[in-house]
Design a protein around this motif. Structure first.
Motif, PDB file in Angstrom:
ATOM      1  N   THR A 302      79.934  64.625  19.996  1.00 46.22           N
ATOM      2  CA  THR A 302      79.868  66.085  19.886  1.00 46.22           C
ATOM      3  C   THR A 302      79.111  66.717  21.042  1.00 46.22           C
ATOM      4  O   THR A 302      79.183  67.934  21.237  1.00 46.22           O
ATOM      5  N   ALA A 303      78.368  65.926  21.805  1.00 46.02           N
ATOM      6  CA  ALA A 303      77.543  66.483  22.881  1.00 46.02           C
ATOM      7  C   ALA A 303      78.379  66.834  24.102  1.00 46.02           C
ATOM      8  O   ALA A 303      79.365  66.177  24.413  1.00 46.02           O
ATOM      9  N   SER A 304      77.960  67.883  24.797  1.00 45.78           N
ATOM     10  CA  SER A 304      78.578  68.218  26.083  1.00 45.78           C
ATOM     11  C   SER A 304      77.679  67.675  27.182  1.00 45.78           C
ATOM     12  O   SER A 304      76.568  68.152  27.389  1.00 45.78           O
ATOM     13  N   VAL A 305      78.156  66.646  27.855  1.00 49.64           N
ATOM     14  CA  VAL A 305      77.400  65.989  28.918  1.00 49.64           C
ATOM     15  C   VAL A 305      78.321  65.796  30.121  1.00 49.64           C
ATOM     16  O   VAL A 305      79.534  65.930  30.018  1.00 49.64           O
ATOM     17  N   THR A 306      77.727  65.465  31.265  1.00 50.87           N
ATOM     18  CA  THR A 306      78.526  65.328  32.486  1.00 50.87           C
ATOM     19  C   THR A 306      79.106  63.936  32.662  1.00 50.87           C
ATOM     20  O   THR A 306      79.958  63.736  33.530  1.00 50.87           O
ATOM     21  N   HIS A 307      78.661  62.980  31.859  1.00 49.74           N
ATOM     22  CA  HIS A 307      79.167  61.611  32.001  1.00 49.74           C
ATOM     23  C   HIS A 307      79.085  60.911  30.646  1.00 49.74           C
ATOM     24  O   HIS A 307      78.070  61.025  29.945  1.00 49.74           O
ATOM     25  N   PRO A 308      80.136  60.176  30.228  1.00 50.20           N
ATOM     26  CA  PRO A 308      80.102  59.495  28.930  1.00 50.20           C
ATOM     27  C   PRO A 308      78.933  58.546  28.761  1.00 50.20           C
ATOM     28  O   PRO A 308      78.399  58.392  27.657  1.00 50.20           O
ATOM     29  N   VAL A 309      78.523  57.896  29.840  1.00 47.50           N
ATOM     30  CA  VAL A 309      77.428  56.925  29.765  1.00 47.50           C
ATOM     31  C   VAL A 309      76.131  57.584  29.292  1.00 47.50           C
ATOM     32  O   VAL A 309      75.294  56.945  28.652  1.00 47.50           O
ATOM     33  N   LYS A 310      75.973  58.863  29.569  1.00 46.62           N
ATOM     34  CA  LYS A 310      74.737  59.539  29.184  1.00 46.62           C
ATOM     35  C   LYS A 310      74.518  59.497  27.673  1.00 46.62           C
ATOM     36  O   LYS A 310      73.397  59.293  27.204  1.00 46.62           O
ATOM     37  N   GLN A 311      75.577  59.711  26.899  1.00 43.95           N
ATOM     38  CA  GLN A 311      75.411  59.634  25.453  1.00 43.95           C
ATOM     39  C   GLN A 311      75.284  58.194  24.973  1.00 43.95           C
ATOM     40  O   GLN A 311      74.636  57.932  23.969  1.00 43.95           O
ATOM     41  N   GLY A 312      75.868  57.248  25.704  1.00 43.97           N
ATOM     42  CA  GLY A 312      75.630  55.842  25.378  1.00 43.97           C
ATOM     43  C   GLY A 312      74.154  55.512  25.480  1.00 43.97           C
ATOM     44  O   GLY A 312      73.580  54.828  24.619  1.00 43.97           O
ATOM     45  N   LEU A 313      73.504  56.029  26.514  1.00 48.97           N
ATOM     46  CA  LEU A 313      72.078  55.790  26.716  1.00 48.97           C
ATOM     47  C   LEU A 313      71.238  56.511  25.669  1.00 48.97           C
ATOM     48  O   LEU A 313      70.275  55.949  25.128  1.00 48.97           O
ATOM     49  N   VAL A 314      71.582  57.756  25.375  1.00 51.83           N
ATOM     50  CA  VAL A 314      70.814  58.534  24.401  1.00 51.83           C
ATOM     51  C   VAL A 314      70.873  57.888  23.019  1.00 51.83           C
ATOM     52  O   VAL A 314      69.852  57.793  22.325  1.00 51.83           O
ATOM     53  N   GLN A 315      72.040  57.424  22.615  1.00 53.90           N
ATOM     54  CA  GLN A 315      72.158  56.821  21.292  1.00 53.90           C
ATOM     55  C   GLN A 315      71.482  55.453  21.220  1.00 53.90           C
ATOM     56  O   GLN A 315      71.003  55.042  20.165  1.00 53.90           O
ATOM     57  N   THR A 316      71.411  54.751  22.339  1.00 52.25           N
ATOM     58  CA  THR A 316      70.635  53.505  22.372  1.00 52.25           C
ATOM     59  C   THR A 316      69.160  53.807  22.170  1.00 52.25           C
ATOM     60  O   THR A 316      68.448  53.073  21.466  1.00 52.25           O
ATOM     61  N   LEU A 317      68.690  54.872  22.765  1.00 55.77           N
ATOM     62  CA  LEU A 317      67.303  55.294  22.556  1.00 55.77           C
ATOM     63  C   LEU A 317      67.043  55.578  21.085  1.00 55.77           C
ATOM     64  O   LEU A 317      65.956  55.299  20.570  1.00 55.77           O
ATOM     65  N   GLY A 318      68.042  56.112  20.397  1.00 53.80           N
ATOM     66  CA  GLY A 318      67.898  56.360  18.970  1.00 53.80           C
ATOM     67  C   GLY A 318      67.669  55.085  18.177  1.00 53.80           C
ATOM     68  O   GLY A 318      66.907  55.075  17.214  1.00 53.80           O
ATOM     69  N   VAL A 319      68.337  54.003  18.578  1.00 57.63           N
ATOM     70  CA  VAL A 319      68.128  52.707  17.927  1.00 57.63           C
ATOM     71  C   VAL A 319      66.682  52.264  18.090  1.00 57.63           C
ATOM     72  O   VAL A 319      66.041  51.798  17.139  1.00 57.63           O
ATOM     73  N   TYR A 320      66.154  52.419  19.296  1.00 57.15           N
ATOM     74  CA  TYR A 320      64.773  52.014  19.566  1.00 57.15           C
ATOM     75  C   TYR A 320      63.784  52.857  18.778  1.00 57.15           C
ATOM     76  O   TYR A 320      62.819  52.348  18.191  1.00 57.15           O
ATOM     77  N   PHE A 321      63.993  54.168  18.780  1.00 58.98           N
ATOM     78  CA  PHE A 321      63.104  55.072  18.057  1.00 58.98           C
ATOM     79  C   PHE A 321      63.059  54.694  16.581  1.00 58.98           C
ATOM     80  O   PHE A 321      61.987  54.633  15.970  1.00 58.98           O
TER      81      PHE A 321
END
Length: 489
Positions: A302-321
């Motif tokens: 659902t996010a508007s980002v400039t590159h698909p990898v950016k949300q891959g990274l953000v959601q990985t951070l969610g796993v860590y959090f």
């Protein structure tokens, strides 16, 4: 609803779930996580600084300067709202009760390994997203159809996700809210059965009404609510954990020793040996952080980002959090303050006992408030996952209205059901969902790896990575990655 209270039903569900997880799901989860870790060059560790940086990216705009969809941070909070819930408190407590302190080690291990699976699934979710009337939509069902060319598989996955999240998992959140409030007011399960039944119905009706008020407001209201709730509830709970650990700081080396030594305990006192410890840690870890489960891509898309990898990274951070911070807080509270947790019935009562032992009985009320915030925000996140997948199956507004009503009623059902029935059903359906998603992302992983290569090449050139569909002409089934989709302020 008698079957919701039937322990024979709970036992049957538990037995079937253990067979499914032990023989099929567990090996696939571990193998997929290791495969993605190797193929991505441990992206979940290597690009950790970029995860934090991407979290601050603004939502992109259309030709009129209006936001196209929600921001990276709002997408993070929707997925965090689903992740950070009773799995972090009641789930971790149950993991320790069943698998001992060693289960915590396997939760940590699978969070790291699963971080690579989370990266791949959320990157694919972004790649194959679609433009909806109120923003972007996407997730496993979408990349199954547009990436694999298998709409039939996407429909099956969408149905299973709806059963898993807005129904089974939200029921579990409501069940834990009820258990926590019951414990906070001091009702005994045997002596006060009638009072507990009445209170459960009152809580269930109240939660169902609150859920209906939020879910009929649409994704932007959901994003706004979770953006406000998640940080507050997480910080409050983490502060409590830090206070408890600080009061027992001398025991910290012993607690770490228990976690690491019992992780490889082949003669576990609880029975089942290493296999039970490992299985419990992985199941409770996946329920909590959802790495590879196929849920987070629905929010990430659902996010508007400039590159698909950016949300891959953000959601990985969610796993860590979720795992390294929130779940660890629960584990330390219990292992510091409840010496006989292993072999107990598990559940939120253990965490309540740990806080009461350390800080006093007043914490029962405070924990009830925290769990309400955690669990209710999870219900909201779970609902959105279901909405995105109902929208994948059909655009019929009547179906969506019926779904919203059923999602609200599922909260009522969970509040009055036996916890063993709800937990065991959730475990089993979660395993089926994970299998379908992991098979799909393994097949589509070359696309995610190509995107990662594209992203890192721009990083090396000192650029803020931007992806356009024309950058990879061989891609098929892509709709959104045109210049208008990556327009910045």
């Amino acid at each position: 609803m008698n079957w919701l209270q039937n322990e024979d039903v709970a036992t049957w569900l538990g037995d079937q779930g253990n067979v499914l997880w032990g023989n099929i799901v567990l090996p696939v989860v571990i193998a997929a996580g290791l495969y993605f870790t190797i193929r991505t060059g441990a992206v979940q560790l290597r690009l950790l600084p970029n995860m934090l940086k991407t979290l601050t990216d603004k939502a992109l705009v259309d030709e009129n300067g209006n936001k196209k969809s929600i921001s990276a941070f709002q997408a993070f909070t929707i997925s965090a709202a689903s992740r950070v819930g009773v799995g972090n408190i009641a789930g971790v407590a149950t993991a320790i009760a069943v698998g001992g302190a060693g289960a915590v080690f396997w939760m940590w291990t699978m969070a790291f390994i699963g971080g690579a699976s989370s990266f791949v699934e959320s990157t694919l979710g972004q790649l194959y997203k679609r433009q909806g009337k109120d923003g972007y939509r996407g997730g496993p069902a979408y990349y199954m159809q547009h990436g694999l060319g298998a709409r039939w598989l996407g429909i099956i996955f969408a149905i299973i996700l709806v059963v898993t999240f807005p129904f089974a998992f939200s029921s579990l959140q409501a069940n834990t809210i009820t258990a926590t409030i019951t414990g906070a007011v001091g009702l005994d399960a045997t002596a006060d059965a009638a009072q507990i039944t009445t209170l459960s119905w009152v809580i269930g009706v109240a939660l169902a009404v609150l859920t209906a008020l939020v879910v009929f407001g649409g994704v932007r209201r959901i994003a706004k609510v979770t953006e406000s709730l998640v940080p507050a509830m997480a910080v409050l709970y983490i502060v409590l954990g830090i206070v408890v650990v600080s009061m027992n700081i001398g025991q910290l080396p012993h607690v770490f020793g228990m976690i690491y030594s019992e992780a490889f305990n082949f003669n576990s006192a609880i029975g089942g040996g290493l296999g039970m410890v490992l299985l419990t840690g992985v199941k409770r870890g996946m329920f909590s952080n959802e790495a590879g489960l196929g849920s987070a891509p629905n929010a990430g898309a659902t996010a508007s980002v400039t590159h698909p990898v950016k949300q891959g990274l953000v959601q990985t951070l969610g796993v860590y959090f979720d795992t390294f911070i929130v779940c660890t807080v629960t584990a330390f509270i219990i292992l510091h303050t409840v010496p006989d947790a292993v072999g107990s019935e598990g559940g939120v009562a253990i965490t309540q006992l740990g806080l009461a032992n350390a800080l006093g009985s007043w914490t029962g009320t405070l924990l009830a408030v925290i769990i309400f915030l955690l669990a209710f925000s999870s219900v909201i996140g779970n609902y959105y996952y279901g909405e995105a997948n109902i929208g994948f199956i059909t655009s019929n507004p009547t179906v969506m209205t019926v779904y919203r009503l059923l999602a609200s009623l599922a909260v009522l059902g969970g509040a009055v059901a036996a916890s063993s029935v709800v937990w065991n059903f959730a475990d089993g359906i979660m395993g089926i969902m994970a299998l379908l998603n992991l098979v799909a992302i393994i097949l589509l992983s070359p696309k995610a790896l190509a995107l990662l290569k594209h992203y890192t090449a721009q990083l090396r050139d000192g650029k803020d990575p931007v992806f356009l569909a024309s950058d990879m002409p061989g891609l098929r089934g892509i709709e959104c990655w045109e210049p208008s989709d990556v327009r910045t302020q």
